[in-house]
Design a protein around this motif. Structure first.
Motif, mmCIF file in Angstrom:
data_model
loop_
_atom_site.group_PDB
_atom_site.id
_atom_site.type_symbol
_atom_site.label_atom_id
_atom_site.label_comp_id
_atom_site.label_asym_id
_atom_site.label_seq_id
_atom_site.Cartn_x
_atom_site.Cartn_y
_atom_site.Cartn_z
ATOM 1 N N VAL A 122 0.845 -1.194 0.000
ATOM 2 C CA VAL A 122 0.000 0.000 0.000
ATOM 3 C C VAL A 122 0.883 1.249 0.000
ATOM 4 N N GLY A 123 0.527 2.206 -0.852
ATOM 5 C CA GLY A 123 1.275 3.456 -0.930
ATOM 6 C C GLY A 123 2.327 3.475 -2.016
ATOM 7 N N TRP A 124 2.623 2.304 -2.589
ATOM 8 C CA TRP A 124 3.614 2.223 -3.654
ATOM 9 C C TRP A 124 2.911 2.013 -4.996
ATOM 10 N N SER A 125 3.482 2.607 -6.024
ATOM 11 C CA SER A 125 3.038 2.350 -7.392
ATOM 12 C C SER A 125 4.230 1.840 -8.196
ATOM 13 N N VAL A 126 3.934 1.241 -9.328
ATOM 14 C CA VAL A 126 4.983 0.632 -10.164
ATOM 15 C C VAL A 126 4.867 1.186 -11.574
ATOM 16 N N SER A 127 5.989 1.616 -12.129
ATOM 17 C CA SER A 127 6.038 2.110 -13.506
ATOM 18 C C SER A 127 7.111 1.348 -14.261
ATOM 19 N N TRP A 128 6.777 0.959 -15.497
ATOM 20 C CA TRP A 128 7.699 0.202 -16.343
ATOM 21 C C TRP A 128 8.142 1.072 -17.514
ATOM 22 N N PHE A 178 9.099 9.483 -18.821
ATOM 23 C CA PHE A 178 7.930 10.364 -18.772
ATOM 24 C C PHE A 178 6.657 9.578 -19.112
ATOM 25 N N GLU A 179 6.728 8.794 -20.176
ATOM 26 C CA GLU A 179 5.560 8.012 -20.603
ATOM 27 C C GLU A 179 5.245 6.883 -19.628
ATOM 28 N N ALA A 180 6.287 6.281 -19.055
ATOM 29 C CA ALA A 180 6.056 5.204 -18.092
ATOM 30 C C ALA A 180 5.342 5.723 -16.848
ATOM 31 N N LEU A 181 5.579 6.960 -16.506
ATOM 32 C CA LEU A 181 4.939 7.555 -15.332
ATOM 33 C C LEU A 181 3.519 8.020 -15.625
ATOM 34 N N THR A 182 3.110 7.888 -16.899
ATOM 35 C CA THR A 182 1.763 8.297 -17.354
ATOM 36 C C THR A 182 1.419 9.705 -16.898
ATOM 37 N N GLY A 234 8.321 11.901 -6.474
ATOM 38 C CA GLY A 234 8.267 12.320 -5.080
ATOM 39 C C GLY A 234 7.341 11.452 -4.251
ATOM 40 N N GLN A 235 6.519 10.636 -4.905
ATOM 41 C CA GLN A 235 5.667 9.670 -4.225
ATOM 42 C C GLN A 235 6.267 8.280 -4.395
ATOM 43 N N ALA A 241 12.367 3.331 -5.774
ATOM 44 C CA ALA A 241 13.253 2.173 -5.893
ATOM 45 C C ALA A 241 13.472 1.965 -7.379
ATOM 46 N N LEU A 242 14.708 1.914 -7.785
ATOM 47 C CA LEU A 242 15.066 1.732 -9.189
ATOM 48 C C LEU A 242 15.406 0.269 -9.418
#
Length: 247
Positions: free
Chosen positions: A61-67, A84-88, A109-110, A142-143
């Motif tokens: 909870v509180g985390w999102s994932v971007s590819w 930029f596009e991965a972060l929608t 920042g989130q 987290a990268l």
């Protein structure tokens, strides 16, 4: 569900190389706990991306994932656009790099896992750009760098390599894992005897998850086109020939 280092494994995780999914989940969980970086590597076809998607399918909870998927040897500008596009992010991609970076940092920042697949394609300036995003004081991320040879790419940037908190290799399916993994991967294999599964692995797939997935697709198509076909060695040998180039 099972939990490893903050990353929740979905109930179907056994459908992929279970050891790999759990190990990848633990590595990513360590990176998330430290807001650090992880590198998932191994030879092509080992199921790295599949294991990573399974491990991240239900983030805490509180985390999102971007590819972010990158082209071969992208420029920093191309990588910036991919992130930029991965972060929608809403709106059009800014023409000015400073504005684009400002919006990217704002999104980072989130709490977010930023996954860069096929990271072995990244030249040094691109890896340094990712490090600059991760090092930004406003970033909470987290990268995760994933790909066959990604560990060698990261090693070319010592400042980044020294910041990797988890290196996770995904290897071949061991002989003892194949009999448990393959029937869970697809019901086509559920009725096949363990001895036959072992013969297929020795004759064709050799513990490579991607080859098992390709064989499953060919077998499924063969059974759909000939409904009364049986899964025997004659059929399987014919399908084996489709999985390797002629010599």
């Amino acid at each position: 569900m099972a939990q490893a280092s903050g990353v929740v494994l979905p109930a179907g995780a056994q459908a992929v190389h279970t050891v790999s999914v759990r190990a990848v989940a633990e590595a990513v969980g360590q990176a998330m706990a430290a807001e650090g970086a992880a590198c998932v590597f191994g030879d092509a076809g080992r199921g790295k991306t599949v294991a990573l998607r399974m491990a991240l399918s239900d983030p805490p909870v509180g985390w999102s994932v971007s590819w972010a998927r990158v082209p071969v040897r992208p420029s920093v500008s191309e990588l910036r656009r991919a992130v930029f596009e991965a972060l929608t992010l809403a709106g059009r991609f800014p023409h000015r790099s400073a504005e684009a970076d400002e919006r990217i940092i704002g999104a980072l920042g989130q709490a977010r896992v930023l996954v860069v697949d096929e990271a072995q394609r990244l030249p040094v300036p691109c890896l340094e750009y990712l490090q600059s995003l991760w090092d930004h004081p406003q970033a909470r991320m987290a990268l995760v760098l994933c790909g066959a040879g990604s560990e060698r790419a990261v090693a070319r940037v010592p400042q980044l390599a020294s910041r990797i908190c988890a290196w996770q290799e995904v290897g071949r399916l061991a002989a003892g894992e194949v009999a448990a993994t393959v029937p869970a991967f697809h019901p086509l294999w559920a009725g096949v005897a363990d001895g036959e599964v072992a013969w297929i692995d020795q004759s064709c797939t050799h513990g490579v998850f991607r080859t098992w997935a390709a064989l499953t697709t060919h077998l499924q198509n063969a059974l759909l086109s000939v409904p009364d076909a049986s899964v025997d060695r004659a059929l399987l040998r014919r399908l084996f020939r489709r999985l390797s180039p002629p010599v």
